[in-house]
Design an enzyme around this catalytic site. Structure first.
Site, PDB file in Angstrom:
ATOM      1  N   GLU A 159       3.957  33.671  73.324  1.00 17.79           N
ATOM      2  CA  GLU A 159       2.881  33.726  72.146  1.00 17.79           C
ATOM      3  C   GLU A 159       2.051  32.097  72.692  1.00 17.79           C
ATOM      4  OE1 GLU A 159       4.560  33.474  68.290  1.00 17.79           O
ATOM      5  OE2 GLU A 159       4.197  35.622  68.189  1.00 17.79           O
ATOM      6  N   GLU A 317       6.978  42.395  69.229  1.00 16.89           N
ATOM      7  CA  GLU A 317       8.148  41.817  68.182  1.00 16.89           C
ATOM      8  C   GLU A 317       7.640  42.273  66.559  1.00 16.89           C
ATOM      9  OE1 GLU A 317       8.312  37.607  67.720  1.00 16.89           O
ATOM     10  OE2 GLU A 317       8.575  37.285  70.110  1.00 16.89           O
TER      11      GLU A 317
HETATM   12  C1  GLA Z   1       7.146  34.586  66.922  1.00 16.30           C
HETATM   13  C2  GLA Z   1       7.796  34.272  67.991  1.00 16.30           C
HETATM   14  C3  GLA Z   1       9.439  34.433  67.848  1.00 16.30           C
HETATM   15  C4  GLA Z   1       9.792  33.946  66.714  1.00 16.30           C
HETATM   16  C5  GLA Z   1       9.338  34.770  65.503  1.00 16.30           C
HETATM   17  C6  GLA Z   1       9.564  34.781  64.247  1.00 16.30           C
HETATM   18  O1  GLA Z   1       6.547  35.937  66.987  1.00 16.30           O
HETATM   19  O2  GLA Z   1       7.647  34.753  69.316  1.00 16.30           O
HETATM   20  O3  GLA Z   1      10.134  33.469  68.954  1.00 16.30           O
HETATM   21  O4  GLA Z   1       9.484  32.506  66.240  1.00 16.30           O
HETATM   22  O5  GLA Z   1       7.647  34.483  65.682  1.00 16.30           O
HETATM   23  O6  GLA Z   1       8.672  35.406  63.436  1.00 16.30           O
END
Ligand code: GLA
Ligand code: ZN
Length: 681
Positions: A159, A317
């Protein structure tokens, strides 16, 4: 920055079914817990693990010490269990020694505060120490694991986002500006610096635009839009430079395994269209805003699919149940996880991955949802739903992999316009780019049409309809390409606050809407911005739509009036116009309509091209189409209602979820939050 090393539509990891699993951090746990994890993974049909995302402090405990014992164990175990891994380069969360030894790696924030060690996602992208150590780590990982039997894909960093305003970034910004503008004269002209006595005579006089310099009240209030836009572009490129440097290091050892990084959908700080050519495949993390209609995540899916010319992407995710970072973190109700996963697949996801496999015991995500909770049970509601879905996806097999969306509508999504609109002083700060764009997207999607969400530079020749709401900046040959769409019989729709300025956010010295005025057949001299409680009634057929925020006063220059304002001194003047252009049409919507108003206009446009879908009257039923590499057409039906949806099949088909064959006209009932995947005959 290195040149992209793949074709624009990239390449995906090769799998025999939808990879299913997600972020897994066994380094937090003893061996017996890991044994149990793998037993549970098998039970839940989990075949893919994203590993190593936050493992840097273990793999490199000191600058000159690397230790891959733990990571070796994780990959070897995955391979032994028949699971594949998406291997992260771990460079998103710094080890403490690194920040202590090289304080430059810590960001300086918008207020000018140099941060100290803490949190994650906070490295300065211009720091030579960060660049050297992150690429060295990627290099070691590439060398060590390129040939590992478990390796399926590379996941660089995590991210990417945010911004830094340190002196290193200031220097890098100046170099970026020289490259972009060439001379100070060109830069002064682009930024219109004679305004407020800003003519620069030396590159070193240029400061990053922050709370200490051009901004007041925060990132959206700037004295010079030109410098702020350039800083957003620069920061996008600076972070991208970190990505491409790591990718290059991996490529030196591994020419084949696809490389990605997890993006965040419609994320304002980074112009992902600048990133797209450098990704082998797109992937993203889906955490929809609370109470968002299903078209919000759908828009983000389609935006991510648009990054690689419509190639499938990975859902990297999503939470199996709840987030932790919000003030209030509701559960996904029974059935919602399954529906959200099928929605991602319907929009082009070729992987369905979670954050996270096992709940962290401590720190700020201990309450974040996980496939396996703290008690390690296999009979929780969440585990059961995940396992049921795992079974369903196994049964589905390979049929959706590589399938493409045959959209005939393009919606232009433009980060430059997003930034420019929201950092503009005037006419109204109530207009939010994603909200307006989502309104038009939603109207088309709820009418049952597939939509490609693409960059303003995309090839538009395949589309019947191009929607370009609030496209504030118009650059390059876009006007000619939009005219070509209309000339050959297509429809172009645009709105208020479109085509106001050039790539530097300098106003066009022509009638509004600038280079789109000939296509639209109108002229706008004035616009009235009013507070949210001021509503203009606009009659659209049977409907009285509500218009708000900005009321452009339109004069016809060839176009015809579709609808007029109802009140004020411009009552009776056009709020919506339609212009014949070549064999096609151009529509202009001069104000911000409520959703029924947008729906009405968009359905009229779609009807002309026969693009209103067969289930468009069922408002809670979302449809999406994918065409498989062997030419089969799959129609996904997603019931977003908690009540059943009673449809009748519009054609003969087989439902891939139930295996049931349907004749045309036969009753088709979708369960509450239910899904059907019709293979059309
Ligand atoms: C992001 C991050 C993860 C985690 C999630 C929690 O997507 O990439 O490491 O922190 O948020 O929602
Ligand atoms: Zn910096």
């Amino acid at each position: 920055m290195t040149a992209p090393d793949t074709g624009s539509d990239g390449r995906l990891p090769r799998t025999g079914k939808i990879p299913y699993g997600g972020d897994y951090n066994p380094e937090q746990w003893p061996q017996d817990v890991q044994d149990e994890d793998h037993r549970l993974f098998t039970q839940a049909g989990i075949d893919t693990l994203t590993v190593g995302v936050f493992i840097w402090s273990l793999t490199q405990p000191a600058e000159d010490v690397y230790d891959f014992t733990v990571l070796d164990g994780i990959l070897d175990r995955a391979a032994a269990e028949g699971r594949q891994v998406c291997l992260a380069t771990a460079t998103a969360a710094l080890p403490p020694w690194l920040a202590k030894k090289y304080p430059e790696v810590n960001r300086t924030d918008f207020e000018g505060r140099r941060h100290r060690y803490g949190q994650r996602h906070n490295f300065c992208p211009s720091s030579p120490a960060y660049r050297r150590l992150s690429t060295a780590l990627a290099d070691r990982l590439g060398e060590r694991y390129a040939a590992h039997p478990a390796l399926l894909a590379w996941h660089i960093n995590n991210e990417y986002g945010g911004a830094c305003y340190c002196d290193l970034c200031a220097d890098a910004f100046r170099a970026w500006l020289r490259d972009r503008h060439g001379t100070l004269d060109a830069l002064n002209d682009a930024w219109w610096t004679t305004f407020w006595s800003h003519r620069y005579t030396d590159w070193d006089e240029i400061e990053p635009p922050s709370a200490l310099t051009e901004h007041w009240r925060g990132p959206d209030h700037t004295a010079f839009q030109g410098i702020t836009l350039d800083y957003q572009r620069f920061m996008t490129d600076a972070l991208l430079g970190c990505f491409t440097a790591e990718k290059k290091a991996i490529r030196a050892h591994d020419p084949d395994t696809p490389v990605t990084t997890n993006l965040m959908g419609a994320y304002r700080p980074l112009d992902y269209h600048r990133w797209a050519p450098h990704l082998d495949f797109a992937s993203w993390d889906n955490y929809p805003p609370l109470d968002a209609p299903p078209t919000r995540p759908a828009l983000a899916h389609d935006l991510m699919r648009g990054l690689k010319d419509g190639a499938p992407f990975w859902l990297m995710e999503q939470t199996p149940s709840t987030t932790a970072c919000r003030d209030v973190n509701p559960l996904r109700r029974p059935g919602e996880l399954r529906l959200a996963t099928w929605q991602a697949i319907a929009h082009g996801a070729d992987a369905a991955l979670y954050f996270q496999m096992r709940a962290s015991r401590g720190a700020c995500e201990k309450y974040h949802g996980a496939v396996i909770g703290h008690a390690g049970r296999d009979d929780t509601r969440v585990f059961t739903e995940v396992a049921d879905l795992g079974r369903e996806l196994s049964e589905l097999g390979a049929v959706t992999l590589g399938a493409r969306t045959p959209a005939r509508i393009a919606l232009l999504f433009d980060w430059d316009s997003w930034w420019a609109l929201e950092i503009s002083d005037g006419p109204s700060r109530l207009v939010r780019y994603p909200d307006v764009v989502h309104g038009y997207y939603r109207a088309a999607r709820e009418a049952g049409a597939d939509v490609d969400v693409v960059a303003a530079t995309a090839d538009l020749t395949a589309y019947d309809v191009v929607l370009a709401p609030v496209l504030h900046l118009v650059k390059g040959d876009l006007p000619a390409r939009l005219e070509a769409v209309a000339r050959r019989g297509g429809t172009v729709l645009t709105t208020f606050l479109t085509a106001r300025s050039d790539e530097h956010d300098r106003a066009f010295l022509t009638d509004v809407p600038g280079p789109l005025a000939p296509l639209m057949g109108i002229r706008v001299d004035e616009w009235d911005a009013r507070p949210e409680d001021v509503v203009q009634p606009v009659e659209l057929g049977e409907l009285t739509a509500q218009a708000r925020f900005v009321f452009e006063i339109v004069q016809l220059r060839g176009a015809e009036t579709v609808a007029v304002y109802g009140t004020d001194f411009y009552a009776g003047t056009p709020a919506v116009t339609r212009n014949d252009f070549g064999a096609g049409e151009a529509w202009y919507v001069a104000t911000a309509f409520d959703q029924p108003g947008v729906d009405h206009v968009v359905r009229r446009v779609l009807a002309r091209h026969d693009l209103v879908g067969p289930y468009a009257d069922h408002r809670t039923v979302e449809t999406a189409t994918r065409v498989t590499p062997d030419g089969a057409c799959l129609l996904f039906l997603l019931n977003h209602d908690v009540r059943p949806a009673h449809l009748s099949a519009h054609t003969t088909a087989t439902d891939l979820v139930t295996g049931k064959r349907l004749d045309q006209g036969e009753a088709l009932t979708l369960d509450p939050l239910g899904v059907a995947v019709l293979r059309l005959q």
